[in-house]
Design a protein around this motif. Structure first.
Motif, PDB file in Angstrom:
ATOM      1  N   LEU A 168      52.248  77.165  79.179  1.00 39.64           N
ATOM      2  CA  LEU A 168      52.451  76.077  80.137  1.00 39.64           C
ATOM      3  C   LEU A 168      52.684  76.626  81.542  1.00 39.64           C
ATOM      4  CD1 LEU A 168      52.671  72.934  80.029  1.00 39.64           C
ATOM      5  CD2 LEU A 168      55.141  73.231  79.848  1.00 39.64           C
ATOM      6  N   LEU A 169      53.554  77.624  81.646  1.00 41.65           N
ATOM      7  CA  LEU A 169      53.825  78.260  82.932  1.00 41.65           C
ATOM      8  C   LEU A 169      52.600  79.027  83.445  1.00 41.65           C
ATOM      9  CD1 LEU A 169      57.430  79.815  82.880  1.00 41.65           C
ATOM     10  CD2 LEU A 169      56.503  78.215  84.560  1.00 41.65           C
ATOM     11  N   SER A 170      51.946  79.732  82.544  1.00 38.03           N
ATOM     12  CA  SER A 170      50.789  80.546  82.919  1.00 38.03           C
ATOM     13  C   SER A 170      49.660  79.676  83.460  1.00 38.03           C
ATOM     14  CB  SER A 170      50.291  81.358  81.721  1.00 38.03           C
ATOM     15  OG  SER A 170      51.315  82.181  81.203  1.00 38.03           O
ATOM     16  N   GLU A 171      49.463  78.531  82.828  1.00 34.11           N
ATOM     17  CA  GLU A 171      48.429  77.607  83.280  1.00 34.11           C
ATOM     18  C   GLU A 171      48.740  77.104  84.688  1.00 34.11           C
ATOM     19  OE1 GLU A 171      44.775  75.954  82.704  1.00 34.11           O
ATOM     20  OE2 GLU A 171      45.835  77.195  81.237  1.00 34.11           O
ATOM     21  N   LYS A 172      50.004  76.864  84.951  1.00 32.33           N
ATOM     22  CA  LYS A 172      50.431  76.443  86.293  1.00 32.33           C
ATOM     23  C   LYS A 172      50.139  77.536  87.320  1.00 32.33           C
ATOM     24  CE  LYS A 172      54.546  75.080  88.903  1.00 32.33           C
ATOM     25  NZ  LYS A 172      56.037  74.933  88.843  1.00 32.33           N
ATOM     26  N   TYR A 173      50.427  78.791  86.966  1.00 35.27           N
ATOM     27  CA  TYR A 173      50.176  79.908  87.881  1.00 35.27           C
ATOM     28  C   TYR A 173      48.672  80.098  88.119  1.00 35.27           C
ATOM     29  CZ  TYR A 173      55.035  81.324  86.905  1.00 35.27           C
ATOM     30  OH  TYR A 173      56.399  81.359  86.777  1.00 35.27           O
ATOM     31  N   LYS A 174      47.882  79.904  87.074  1.00 30.16           N
ATOM     32  CA  LYS A 174      46.443  80.170  87.154  1.00 30.16           C
ATOM     33  C   LYS A 174      45.685  79.070  87.894  1.00 30.16           C
ATOM     34  CE  LYS A 174      42.455  81.380  84.275  1.00 30.16           C
ATOM     35  NZ  LYS A 174      41.978  81.631  82.879  1.00 30.16           N
ATOM     36  N   THR A 175      46.044  77.819  87.634  1.00 25.69           N
ATOM     37  CA  THR A 175      45.261  76.693  88.157  1.00 25.69           C
ATOM     38  C   THR A 175      46.010  75.826  89.164  1.00 25.69           C
ATOM     39  OG1 THR A 175      45.946  75.142  86.410  1.00 25.69           O
ATOM     40  CG2 THR A 175      44.064  76.583  85.939  1.00 25.69           C
ATOM     41  N   GLY A 176      47.340  75.988  89.220  1.00 22.75           N
ATOM     42  CA  GLY A 176      48.136  75.133  90.091  1.00 22.75           C
ATOM     43  C   GLY A 176      48.567  73.843  89.429  1.00 22.75           C
ATOM     44  N   ASN A 177      48.141  73.627  88.184  1.00 20.58           N
ATOM     45  CA  ASN A 177      48.490  72.405  87.450  1.00 20.58           C
ATOM     46  C   ASN A 177      49.026  72.742  86.067  1.00 20.58           C
ATOM     47  OD1 ASN A 177      47.439  70.382  89.382  1.00 20.58           O
ATOM     48  ND2 ASN A 177      45.478  71.356  88.913  1.00 20.58           N
ATOM     49  N   MET A 178      49.976  71.923  85.600  1.00 16.08           N
ATOM     50  CA  MET A 178      50.464  72.081  84.234  1.00 16.08           C
ATOM     51  C   MET A 178      49.576  71.244  83.313  1.00 16.08           C
ATOM     52  SD  MET A 178      54.610  72.231  84.260  1.00 16.08           S
ATOM     53  CE  MET A 178      54.796  70.658  85.056  1.00 16.08           C
ATOM     54  N   ASN A 179      48.532  71.846  82.821  1.00 13.60           N
ATOM     55  CA  ASN A 179      47.604  71.179  81.921  1.00 13.60           C
ATOM     56  C   ASN A 179      48.189  71.238  80.508  1.00 13.60           C
ATOM     57  OD1 ASN A 179      45.446  70.475  80.213  1.00 13.60           O
ATOM     58  ND2 ASN A 179      43.938  71.210  81.707  1.00 13.60           N
ATOM     59  N   LEU A 180      48.838  70.149  80.104  1.00 15.17           N
ATOM     60  CA  LEU A 180      49.562  70.149  78.835  1.00 15.17           C
ATOM     61  C   LEU A 180      48.644  70.404  77.647  1.00 15.17           C
ATOM     62  CD1 LEU A 180      52.026  67.161  79.422  1.00 15.17           C
ATOM     63  CD2 LEU A 180      52.586  69.590  79.415  1.00 15.17           C
ATOM     64  N   LEU A 181      47.491  69.747  77.625  1.00 16.38           N
ATOM     65  CA  LEU A 181      46.574  69.913  76.493  1.00 16.38           C
ATOM     66  C   LEU A 181      46.032  71.335  76.418  1.00 16.38           C
ATOM     67  CD1 LEU A 181      44.581  66.546  76.550  1.00 16.38           C
ATOM     68  CD2 LEU A 181      46.318  67.269  74.904  1.00 16.38           C
ATOM     69  N   LYS A 182      45.620  71.861  77.563  1.00 10.67           N
ATOM     70  CA  LYS A 182      45.086  73.232  77.584  1.00 10.67           C
ATOM     71  C   LYS A 182      46.174  74.229  77.189  1.00 10.67           C
ATOM     72  CE  LYS A 182      42.154  76.554  78.684  1.00 10.67           C
ATOM     73  NZ  LYS A 182      41.735  76.718  80.090  1.00 10.67           N
ATOM     74  N   SER A 183      47.386  74.053  77.727  1.00 13.43           N
ATOM     75  CA  SER A 183      48.494  74.960  77.422  1.00 13.43           C
ATOM     76  C   SER A 183      48.829  74.934  75.940  1.00 13.43           C
ATOM     77  CB  SER A 183      49.736  74.578  78.229  1.00 13.43           C
ATOM     78  OG  SER A 183      49.469  74.582  79.602  1.00 13.43           O
ATOM     79  N   PHE A 184      48.873  73.733  75.371  1.00 16.52           N
ATOM     80  CA  PHE A 184      49.183  73.596  73.949  1.00 16.52           C
ATOM     81  C   PHE A 184      48.103  74.270  73.112  1.00 16.52           C
ATOM     82  CE2 PHE A 184      49.094  71.561  69.813  1.00 16.52           C
ATOM     83  CZ  PHE A 184      50.445  71.548  69.461  1.00 16.52           C
ATOM     84  N   TYR A 185      46.845  74.102  73.533  1.00 16.88           N
ATOM     85  CA  TYR A 185      45.730  74.703  72.789  1.00 16.88           C
ATOM     86  C   TYR A 185      45.837  76.224  72.787  1.00 16.88           C
ATOM     87  CZ  TYR A 185      41.007  76.187  71.608  1.00 16.88           C
ATOM     88  OH  TYR A 185      39.934  76.809  71.024  1.00 16.88           O
ATOM     89  N   VAL A 186      46.077  76.818  73.964  1.00 21.76           N
ATOM     90  CA  VAL A 186      46.188  78.283  74.049  1.00 21.76           C
ATOM     91  C   VAL A 186      47.382  78.769  73.227  1.00 21.76           C
ATOM     92  CG1 VAL A 186      46.565  80.263  75.573  1.00 21.76           C
ATOM     93  CG2 VAL A 186      45.069  78.402  76.303  1.00 21.76           C
ATOM     94  N   GLY A 187      48.507  78.060  73.329  1.00 24.10           N
ATOM     95  CA  GLY A 187      49.694  78.434  72.552  1.00 24.10           C
ATOM     96  C   GLY A 187      49.428  78.368  71.056  1.00 24.10           C
TER      97      GLY A 187
END
Length: 292
Positions: free
Chosen positions: A250-269
């Motif tokens: 969740l944090l990494s996605e924010k750093y990478k894209t500037g947005n907290m993409n919940l679905l993408k973060s959950f998928y990667v996790g």
């Protein structure tokens, strides 16, 4: 302590990382191949200043942002699991002789884990360098020392470091001190991020658990085994911290894209945990160690 080792000797380039929490500065992360250990270079002389941020959540009980609320919710679940773990390894010692229930939590933050232990009849001790976090802990009835020097001469059946070892500058010396504080049949329980996990490889320089420069070191399973063998300690058990892959993603996605993409973060996790079923390379791991 055995002969002092220079972990900064013969470092190889690995990647560059940005401090997304405080300074925006870029640091090099380099590899010590012998110990399979990564090091942040350089370490700022005023490292304590890099913790002075409302975003550094382990020093607060904040529930302001979505990330805060996620962190605090997961923390309440993991506290119970941590208590179950330390009780289990106390029972291992009781099979030999009935020990005291003395526990030391290093880097105790705002004292929540020690409060849970205290409510379960443990004699609790802890350290925390941050004054603000110590103040919050004291309001919960948990008195924390600033550093380990205040505990010299004491002995503990359980010592825990929940995401703390990566912050320690004098690594070999610190491990030696922990070994000296541990009782002969005691257990040292350490949780650290794993730079060989799927989510670390996926996010690379954006991986939130690099957290430079606050994270001075970045560990693998091999590095933990080798580092503690210097103090004649062995890894008895390795356990996954499955929630970490989701929060870190969740944090990494924010750093990478500037947005907290919940679905993408959950998928990667999720994928990180799924792949770790075979690789055993979880986002973070708990290591239970004992004297050889």
């Amino acid at each position: 302590m055995n002969q002092k080792i220079d972990f900064y000797k013969n470092l190889e380039p690995f990647l560059s990382c940005k401090d997304y929490t405080v300074s925006g500065e870029v640091y090099q992360v380099k590899k010590n191949t012998e110990f399979d250990l990564l090091a942040t270079v350089p370490v700022p002389k005023n490292l304590s200043d890099y913790y002075k941020s409302e975003d550094y959540i382990s020093h607060t009980d904040s529930k302001k942002s979505v990330l805060d609320k996620v962190y605090q919710s997961v923390k309440n679940i993991t506290l119970k699991r941590k208590l179950k773990l330390v009780n289990k390894y106390l029972l291992c010692q009781e099979s030999i002789s009935r020990p005291e229930k003395n526990i030391l939590d290093v880097g105790a933050g705002t004292g929540d884990f020690l409060k849970v232990c205290q409510n379960n009849s443990w004699n609790v001790f802890g350290t925390e360098p941050d004054l603000g976090a110590r103040t919050i802990a004291s309001k919960k009835g948990i008195i924390l020392q600033e550093d380990l020097s205040k505990l010299e001469g004491k002995e503990f059946e359980i010592i825990t470091l929940w995401h703390v070892l990566e912050h320690v500058e004098n690594l070999q010396e610190y491990i030696s001190i922990l070994n000296n504080l541990l009782s002969e049949k005691g257990r040292l329980i350490i949780a650290v991020p794993n730079y060989k996990s799927y989510d670390a490889n996926y996010y690379k320089q954006f991986w939130a658990a690099f957290d430079v420069p606050r994270h001075v070191w970045h560990f693998s399973k091999t590095s933990i085994t080798k580092l503690f063998s210097l103090e004649n300690m062995i890894v008895e058990k390795t356990l996954p911290m499955k929630f970490d892959s989701y929060y870190v993603s969740l944090l990494s996605e924010k750093y990478k894209t500037g947005n907290m993409n919940l679905l993408k973060s959950f998928y990667v996790g999720f994928i990180s945990n799924w792949k770790a079923k075979s690789t055993k390379e979880h986002s973070s791991s708990i290591y239970v160690l004992k004297k050889r």
